[in-house]
Design an enzyme around this catalytic site. Structure first.
Site, PDB file in Angstrom:
ATOM      1  N   GLY A  45      41.941  52.758  33.883  1.00 26.82           N
ATOM      2  CA  GLY A  45      41.676  53.896  34.777  1.00 26.82           C
ATOM      3  C   GLY A  45      42.679  55.029  34.600  1.00 26.82           C
ATOM      4  O   GLY A  45      42.610  56.037  35.317  1.00 26.82           O
ATOM      5  N   LYS A  88      47.081  47.330  31.185  1.00 29.95           N
ATOM      6  CA  LYS A  88      46.563  48.129  32.283  1.00 29.95           C
ATOM      7  C   LYS A  88      46.388  49.571  31.801  1.00 29.95           C
ATOM      8  O   LYS A  88      46.871  49.941  30.743  1.00 29.95           O
ATOM      9  CB  LYS A  88      47.538  48.103  33.477  1.00 29.95           C
ATOM     10  CG  LYS A  88      47.567  46.729  34.165  1.00 29.95           C
ATOM     11  CD  LYS A  88      48.426  46.699  35.418  1.00 29.95           C
ATOM     12  CE  LYS A  88      48.167  47.796  36.385  1.00 29.95           C
ATOM     13  NZ  LYS A  88      46.760  47.917  36.806  1.00 29.95           N
ATOM     14  N   GLY A 112      44.881  45.444  39.944  1.00 29.78           N
ATOM     15  CA  GLY A 112      44.035  44.752  38.981  1.00 29.78           C
ATOM     16  C   GLY A 112      44.633  44.872  37.589  1.00 29.78           C
ATOM     17  O   GLY A 112      45.775  45.315  37.428  1.00 29.78           O
ATOM     18  N   GLU A 134      51.463  53.093  38.375  1.00 32.22           N
ATOM     19  CA  GLU A 134      51.366  51.635  38.576  1.00 32.22           C
ATOM     20  C   GLU A 134      52.639  50.939  38.096  1.00 32.22           C
ATOM     21  O   GLU A 134      53.161  50.037  38.752  1.00 32.22           O
ATOM     22  CB  GLU A 134      50.156  51.091  37.818  1.00 32.22           C
ATOM     23  CG  GLU A 134      48.828  51.550  38.415  1.00 32.22           C
ATOM     24  CD  GLU A 134      47.610  51.188  37.593  1.00 32.22           C
ATOM     25  OE1 GLU A 134      46.506  51.217  38.155  1.00 32.22           O
ATOM     26  OE2 GLU A 134      47.743  50.887  36.396  1.00 32.22           O
ATOM     27  N   LYS A 142      38.696  39.096  32.254  1.00 27.67           N
ATOM     28  CA  LYS A 142      39.976  39.739  31.913  1.00 27.67           C
ATOM     29  C   LYS A 142      40.963  38.761  31.251  1.00 27.67           C
ATOM     30  O   LYS A 142      42.009  39.188  30.757  1.00 27.67           O
ATOM     31  CB  LYS A 142      40.632  40.308  33.182  1.00 27.67           C
ATOM     32  CG  LYS A 142      39.737  41.171  34.063  1.00 27.67           C
ATOM     33  CD  LYS A 142      39.501  42.519  33.459  1.00 27.67           C
ATOM     34  CE  LYS A 142      38.681  43.453  34.323  1.00 27.67           C
ATOM     35  NZ  LYS A 142      39.296  43.939  35.521  1.00 27.67           N
ATOM     36  N   THR A 165      45.112  50.616  41.447  1.00 25.63           N
ATOM     37  CA  THR A 165      43.969  51.507  41.185  1.00 25.63           C
ATOM     38  C   THR A 165      42.859  50.736  40.464  1.00 25.63           C
ATOM     39  O   THR A 165      43.157  49.866  39.641  1.00 25.63           O
ATOM     40  CB  THR A 165      44.418  52.682  40.302  1.00 25.63           C
ATOM     41  OG1 THR A 165      45.415  53.422  40.998  1.00 25.63           O
ATOM     42  CG2 THR A 165      43.263  53.609  39.959  1.00 25.63           C
ATOM     43  N   GLY A 166      41.614  51.091  40.763  1.00 25.79           N
ATOM     44  CA  GLY A 166      40.498  50.520  40.013  1.00 25.79           C
ATOM     45  C   GLY A 166      39.450  49.921  40.921  1.00 25.79           C
ATOM     46  O   GLY A 166      39.586  49.920  42.155  1.00 25.79           O
ATOM     47  N   SER A 167      38.385  49.391  40.304  1.00 27.58           N
ATOM     48  CA  SER A 167      37.264  48.893  41.104  1.00 27.58           C
ATOM     49  C   SER A 167      37.638  47.629  41.876  1.00 27.58           C
ATOM     50  O   SER A 167      37.133  47.406  42.985  1.00 27.58           O
ATOM     51  CB  SER A 167      36.047  48.643  40.204  1.00 27.58           C
ATOM     52  OG  SER A 167      36.386  47.748  39.174  1.00 27.58           O
ATOM     53  N   ASP A 203      43.305  45.108  33.064  1.00 27.79           N
ATOM     54  CA  ASP A 203      42.227  45.102  32.067  1.00 27.79           C
ATOM     55  C   ASP A 203      42.238  43.820  31.243  1.00 27.79           C
ATOM     56  O   ASP A 203      41.184  43.366  30.795  1.00 27.79           O
ATOM     57  CB  ASP A 203      42.362  46.340  31.170  1.00 27.79           C
ATOM     58  CG  ASP A 203      42.246  47.606  31.986  1.00 27.79           C
ATOM     59  OD1 ASP A 203      41.182  47.801  32.606  1.00 27.79           O
ATOM     60  OD2 ASP A 203      43.231  48.368  32.070  1.00 27.79           O
TER      61      ASP A 203
HETATM   62  C1  5RP Z   1      43.995  51.387  36.247  1.00 26.30           C
HETATM   63  C2  5RP Z   1      44.178  49.955  35.948  1.00 26.30           C
HETATM   64  C3  5RP Z   1      43.228  48.986  36.562  1.00 26.30           C
HETATM   65  O1  5RP Z   1      43.965  48.023  37.245  1.00 26.30           O
HETATM   66  C4  5RP Z   1      42.442  48.328  35.489  1.00 26.30           C
HETATM   67  O2  5RP Z   1      41.804  49.335  34.729  1.00 26.30           O
HETATM   68  C5  5RP Z   1      41.403  47.362  36.072  1.00 26.30           C
HETATM   69  O3  5RP Z   1      40.400  48.088  36.724  1.00 26.30           O
HETATM   70  P1  5RP Z   1      39.132  47.371  37.338  1.00 26.30           P
HETATM   71  O4  5RP Z   1      39.603  46.632  38.554  1.00 26.30           O
HETATM   72  O5  5RP Z   1      38.211  48.511  37.671  1.00 26.30           O
HETATM   73  O6  5RP Z   1      38.557  46.457  36.302  1.00 26.30           O
HETATM   74  O7  5RP Z   1      45.056  49.554  35.242  1.00 26.30           O
HETATM   75  O8  5RP Z   1      44.897  52.176  35.551  1.00 26.30           O
END
Ligand code: 5RP
Length: 220
Positions: free
Chosen positions: A98, A95, A83, A104, A122, A29-31, A85
């Site tokens: 999101g 993580k 992905g 996850e 990151k 999940t995430g961008s 954080d």
């Molecule tokens: C969601 C996550 C995402 O992997 C994490 O927040 C990274 O997100 P992004 O790719 O938007 O930076 O753990 O729960």
């Protein structure tokens, strides 16, 4: 496309090389994952289906024409792509930015290879500049928050948010995460905690890091 998005796209393209055809694929999940789904949509690998870690990812996968199966049906997975954080040199992660860390973590736990896509922002030596997300059961929210204070953290309730599992999330600032595995074990033991966003017991296996010079991989 912003520089950050270019890195995410480059990481997503490199992560695609790990996709195993004729199998189920775990999708995070995430961008960054959104870029990965774009790459999947363009390259259209032959998959049995995808296992998704969030409602948002499920919607994007379905829109791109991929079948989404439950993890109960798919069973163990060869590959999970997501992905993070924050990532440290041991490929331990924070993580949950999101709020999807519960699903996850379940998917990561049954995946043979966890491929984590990041840009340089990151990468850290020691986890913890990013506040640690902790999904909690609503009735235990304050009790868990007090336990976090006893562990040295400053919890803040994520405002206006509830997880796909309908739970609140605490973002915990200031914890000492020099031993992430030990902290993950301690937080897991607090009644009311659903999932802590520390991925140390089950870190990533492959880090796909994209920057100005392209994408490279680091293996644990
Ligand atoms: C969601 C996550 C995402 O992997 C994490 O927040 C990274 O997100 P992004 O790719 O938007 O930076 O753990 O729960």
């Amino acid at each position: 496309m912003s520089k950050q998005d270019q890195y995410k796209r480059a990481a997503a393209e490199a992560a695609f090389e790990y996709v195993v055809e004729d199998e189920y694929l775990g999708v995070g999940t995430g961008s960054t994952v959104n870029h990965f789904i774009d790459v999947l949509a363009e390259k259209r690998p032959r998959l049995k289906g995808c296992v998704s870690s969030s409602e948002a990812t499920t919607a994007q996968l379905k829109k791109a024409g991929f079948q989404v199966e439950t993890l109960n049906f798919a069973g163990d997975l060869p590959v999970y792509v997501d992905g993070a954080d924050e990532v440290n040199p041991r490929l331990e992660l924070i993580k949950g930015g999101g709020g999807a860390m519960t699903r996850e973590k379940i998917i990561a736990s049954v995946s043979e290879r966890f491929i984590c896509m990041v840009d340089p922002s990151k990468q850290v030596d020691v986890l913890g500049a990013f506040p640690l997300p902790v999904e909690v059961i609503e009735m235990g929210r304050s009790a868990v928050a007090r336990a976090m204070v006893r562990l040295g953290g400053s919890p803040e309730l994520r405002q206006g948010f509830s997880s796909d599992n309908d739970n609140p999330v605490l973002d915990v600032y200031g914890l000492d995460l020099t031993d992430p595995k030990a902290m993950e074990t301690r937080i897991n033991a607090i009644p009311g905690v659903v999932t802590v966003g520390l991925f140390a017991a089950r870190p990533a296996d492959v880090l796909v890091l994209a920057d100005n010079s392209g994408a490279r991989t680091i293996t644990r």
